[in-house]
Design an enzyme around this catalytic site. Structure first.
Site, mmCIF file in Angstrom:
data_model
loop_
_atom_site.group_PDB
_atom_site.id
_atom_site.type_symbol
_atom_site.label_atom_id
_atom_site.label_comp_id
_atom_site.label_asym_id
_atom_site.label_seq_id
_atom_site.Cartn_x
_atom_site.Cartn_y
_atom_site.Cartn_z
ATOM 1 N N HIS A 85 2.470 22.071 6.656
ATOM 2 C CA HIS A 85 2.310 22.096 8.069
ATOM 3 C C HIS A 85 3.309 21.496 8.887
ATOM 4 O O HIS A 85 3.724 21.741 9.831
ATOM 5 C CB HIS A 85 0.910 21.310 8.236
ATOM 6 C CG HIS A 85 0.585 20.912 9.608
ATOM 7 N ND1 HIS A 85 0.354 22.134 10.449
ATOM 8 C CD2 HIS A 85 0.500 20.028 10.270
ATOM 9 C CE1 HIS A 85 0.028 21.449 11.680
ATOM 10 N NE2 HIS A 85 0.303 20.099 11.702
ATOM 11 N N GLU A 111 0.038 28.436 4.575
ATOM 12 C CA GLU A 111 -0.966 27.399 4.944
ATOM 13 C C GLU A 111 -2.294 27.848 4.936
ATOM 14 O O GLU A 111 -3.244 27.144 4.471
ATOM 15 C CB GLU A 111 -0.581 26.930 6.325
ATOM 16 C CG GLU A 111 -0.878 25.549 6.757
ATOM 17 C CD GLU A 111 -0.565 25.112 8.037
ATOM 18 O OE1 GLU A 111 -0.088 23.950 8.048
ATOM 19 O OE2 GLU A 111 -0.146 25.920 9.027
ATOM 20 N N ASN A 142 21.880 26.578 -20.012
ATOM 21 C CA ASN A 142 22.424 26.933 -21.271
ATOM 22 C C ASN A 142 21.382 26.550 -22.287
ATOM 23 O O ASN A 142 21.083 27.276 -23.412
ATOM 24 C CB ASN A 142 23.823 26.051 -21.363
ATOM 25 C CG ASN A 142 24.442 26.255 -22.774
ATOM 26 O OD1 ASN A 142 25.023 27.579 -22.889
ATOM 27 N ND2 ASN A 142 24.417 25.332 -23.655
#
Length: 682
Positions: A46, A68, A417
């Site tokens: 918000h 939202e 990796n």
């Protein structure tokens, strides 16, 4: 209003809110029923939406608004948290990050997010975006219907009575729907101005959204106010349209026969008197003073953001001050005047306090870098079809801001990796008697004047023979050189430019780039990287970084005719021992330090320093230093004393000098080398 003045603050705060979203979404995945976490996510989304709308980045604000709605459904327990839902919300956050990055690089923050919005709308309606892609148009239609339904005001019995009583007294009740322009920057200010006009025309008894939501900009571009007044619709429209950034105004009279009633929970409701109705009318009326007072009651922030360049300038000036302070201390000792002694001591105390403040201003927890990695590892697990867990410890460890800014990418390379090369597939791990879930540990800790960051995994480890064969075939080393290599030296070959042992090229790793970049980046920061591995059990990459790049406390010592500085943060204590107490273990001199066998390292031998005078003293001065859990005793000629020193780089030409991390200028103008204790502890 020129929003460019606030752009830097907007970018910084947006990144903070996006990090909160990522971090709490991962927590929510583990605890789907934790509504407090949902509330944290909702608040961050918000706030980001409001900031974006204020700055005029409508694509950013619109996507956050749709997200939202889904979060609101979760916290109201209307939508369940599932893996599919989190994937879509994470995708939305990725798009938000892309938009913010675009803004940071000078772009407009625009991006086509139609597909993401469609998926979010499907989730909002309780549909599965993976199975119901064909329902996107239906979802959009339903969303429009929902928007229309949301803008129907509901009145309770008290409000209905107020309207009835007002009509009996010759007043009219209107629902006034106001649409702000899409590019309106200060929406709350426009609401305030509309309410001010309406307050002069009558009494506002209700609004949608509520006053609190309007004040916090919890709305898009439309709001409704219910007004009791004697003025005509035309006059009200004319007054409101005089306010800038108002797109349209629609007014309709409230129809009492069509009012939606909210059921009263009281079983014996009594008739409301005219007096109480007027009282309710008075208490229900909302004024601009209410909004103003609430804004004034908010706590004022006591923090400011400072450009790192300004801190660099401040640090450079203070470094010069420290050098001059050392010179003054030397002069004070030579002149031996009590007033000068007192003044210099006071200056030393003040400069020490000032130094701590400046250094602390530059220090940032590595948490700011580490926080983005759990989300990354989660996505890697999905991409690689592996089960991965990332455990983080020591995130509160602090590093200089300049180091923090550079260390993120090397850690990303090492984590990718470890995920791709290190951790085996669930099937292979199961066949080898391991848990199907691979574990990666990311750890940070202080050791002396350095910070260590370790990335270790419980995967397959590094195959020495495979590494050497590949290095020989690429001409990186000869076969004779390879045969004489220790395991550590062989493992370091994987950081050679263009080296890769990957059998296949993927988007994650295996393109022959990465670890050489990691090594060069870390070395450019004055750090180093080492590798330890056990085939079949896992690997550990250990990064050593300087804690700060500026000023440290050090113990000055004499070694032969030369002076050296040992960082105070590495020292446990100093002592003087008899030469007869020195023993030998594994062909190395050692001493007994409080019941522990500690190796004795002669700085004179390490740095090839000639003795100032021939001495057959039966005593040896030693400095006990520590690196994590390991210790060593450094043998020196004598102790000079503690001093604040400015750490100066030796430059690229002398970057590889063993066990020396830099140099400093002393008060008498001499140069003293700074000992890297970590390099001397095995």
């Amino acid at each position: 209003m020129d929003v460019n003045h606030y752009l830097e603050v907007f970018i910084d705060e947006s990144k903070e809110h996006l990090q909160v979203l990522n971090q709490n979404l991962l927590t929510l995945e583990k605890n789907p029923k934790d509504l407090e976490v949902v509330n944290e996510i909702f608040r961050a989304a918000h706030t980001l939406k409001g900031m974006s709308a204020t700055m005029g980045y409508n694509d950013l604000a619109n996507l956050t608004h749709i997200m939202e709605n889904v979060l609101d459904g979760i916290r109201n327990e209307q939508i369940s948290v599932t893996s599919v839902l989190l994937d879509v919300v994470f995708l939305a956050v990725d798009n938000l990050e892309t938009m913010v990055d675009s803004i940071e690089s000078g772009g407009d923050g625009k991006k086509d997010v139609t597909d993401v919005i469609a998926k979010l709308q499907l989730l909002e309606k309780g549909l599965d975006p993976e199975k119901d892609e064909a329902l996107q148009e239906i979802a959009a239609t339903v969303a429009d219907e929902k928007t229309a339904a949301d803008h129907q005001l509901e009145y309770d019995q008290y409000e209905k009575t107020v309207i009835e009583q007002s009509r009996e007294q010759g007043h009219e009740c209107f629902e006034i729907k106001v649409n702000l322009m899409p590019d309106c920057l200060l929406k709350t200010a426009r609401v305030f101005m509309v309410f001010e006009v309406l307050e002069k025309s009558g009494d506002i008894i209700k609004s949608l959204p509520s006053v609190e939501q309007l004040e916090e900009e919890q709305f898009e571009s439309q709001f409704i106010a219910t007004l009791i007044t004697k003025e005509s619709e035309a006059d009200l429209v004319n007054k409101i349209m005089k306010i800038s950034e108002i797109e349209s105004v629609q007014i309709q009279a409230v129809d009492l026969t069509q009012l939606k009633r909210v059921e009263d929970t009281s079983t014996n409701e009594e008739t409301i008197s005219s007096e109480s109705a007027e009282k309710d009318k008075s208490s229900a009326a909302m004024s601009k003073k209410e909004i103003t007072n609430k804004k004034q009651s908010k706590t004022v922030s006591k923090t400011i953001r400072v450009n790192i360049d300004r801190l660099d300038i401040l640090m450079n000036l203070f470094e010069e001050l420290v050098i001059d302070k050392g010179r003054l201390e030397q002069i004070s000792q030579d002149i031996n005047h009590p007033d000068l002694h007192e003044t210099v001591e006071r200056m030393s105390r003040i400069s020490s306090d000032l130094q701590n403040i400046i250094l602390n201003m530059r220090m940032v927890p590595v948490e700011t870098v580490f926080n983005r990695f759990p989300r990354m590892v989660r996505q890697l697990a999905k991409d690689l079809n592996k089960q991965l867990e990332l455990h983080i410890s020591g995130a509160e460890t602090e590093l200089d801001r300049t180091v923090i800014d550079e260390i993120g990418d090397p850690i990303v390379h090492l984590l990718r990796n470890a995920s791709d090369h290190g951790i085996e597939s669930p099937e292979v791990r199961r066949a080898n008697g391991k848990s199907e879930t691979g574990t990666i540990n990311l750890k940070a800790y202080h050791s002396g004047n350095h910070v260590f960051i370790e990335i270790d995994d419980d995967g397959a480890g590094i195959n020495r023979h495979k590494v050497i064969d590949k290095a020989v075939s690429k001409g990186i080393v000869s076969q004779n050189e390879a045969d004489l290599m220790t395991d550590e030296e062989a493992f370091e070959l994987i950081m050679a430019p263009g080296f890769s042992t990957a059998d296949t090229i993927s988007d994650v790793s295996g393109r022959g780039v990465g670890l050489d970049v990691v090594k060069s980046t870390i070395q450019s920061l004055g750090g180093s990287i080492s590798i330890a591995s056990s085939e079949g059990k896992g690997s550990k990459f250990s990064i050593q970084l300087p804690l700060t790049l500026s000023i440290i406390s050090a113990l000055l010592v004499e070694v032969g005719a030369e002076k050296y500085a040992i960082p105070l943060s590495s020292i446990i204590e100093t002592a003087i021992i008899k030469t007869s107490d020195i023993m030998t273990a594994h062909n190395q001199p050692v001493i007994d330090f409080r019941g522990s066998v500690v190796p004795l390292v002669s700085l004179q031998d390490v740095f090839h320093v000639e003795e100032a005078t021939q001495s057959d003293s039966e005593f040896v001065s030693i400095v006990i230093v520590r690196k994590a859990e390991k210790m060593a005793a450094l043998a020196v000629e004598s102790f000079i004393g503690q001093q604040e020193i400015v750490l100066k780089s030796l430059g690229n030409y002398l970057a590889e000098v063993f066990a020396i991390s830099g140099a400093t200028i002393l008060g008498d103008g001499q140069v003293a080398l700074i000992v890297d204790c970590n390099a001397l502890i095995k």
